[in-house]
Write an enzyme that holds these catalytic residues in place. Structure first.
Site: not given
Ligand code: ZN
Length: 171
Positions: A46, A51, A102-103, A144-145, A148
């Site tokens: 995701g 991000q 998380c990226l 999670h997304e 963000h």
């Molecule tokens: Zn993330």
């Protein structure tokens, strides 16, 4: 294919609330394509627009077949990516505690409790409204997304300490 630079935890863009999208311009479509390319290139499941430094309410999710044979077929799950514009969680139920990464925090993970089930309303790239239900990993990824988009990183919800991981799927 165009990759965008993924912002790392500590970047101010990751701590800000995002604006709703009013209409999908060609520029917005390009952003979504780039977000997908960037997510796949980084082996993520995701990615949210902040991000890549854009404060708009857009997320992309693709959990692939990560849930194995128990996975229920559906959007974002083996059938290609789930693109959500202005997502809004309508319903949640149950609870799951599991590893999350998380990226924007590569190489690390932590234990986070999320709902087992979510129902979410969003708009697609044609600004057509749709609803999607997710369980398990898909529910976790959606939560999670969506966090963000409010400037919330999962580290704020971690139980215990972060730990180092290699080759894990990250959101
Ligand atoms: Zn993330």
């Amino acid at each position: 294919m165009a990759l965008r630079q993924i912002r790392i935890y500590g970047d101010e863009k990751l701590a800000k609330a995002c604006r709703p999208v009013q209409f999908v311009s060609p520029r917005t479509k390009l952003l979504i394509r780039d977000m997908l390319d960037t997510m796949y290139e980084a082996n993520g499941v995701g990615l949210a627009a902040p991000q890549v430094g854009i404060l708009k309410q857009i997320v992309v999710i693709d959990i692939g077949d990560a849930e194995g044979e128990d996975a229920e077929p559906g959007i974002g799950c083996g059938d290609g990516p789930l693109v959500m514009i202005n997502p809004e969680i309508l319903e949640t139920s149950g609870e799951q505690t599991g590893q999350e990464g998380c990226l924007s925090l590569p190489g690390q993970a932590g234990m986070v409790t999320r709902p087992e089930y979510v129902k979410v309303k969003a708009f697609d790239e044609d600004m057509k409204e749709f609803e999607v239900e997710g369980r398990g990993l898909l529910a976790r990824a959606i939560c999670h997304e969506c966090d963000h988009l409010q400037g919330i990183m999962y580290v704020e919800k971690v139980e215990g300490d972060l730990f180092e991981v290699t080759d894990e799927e990250e959101e």
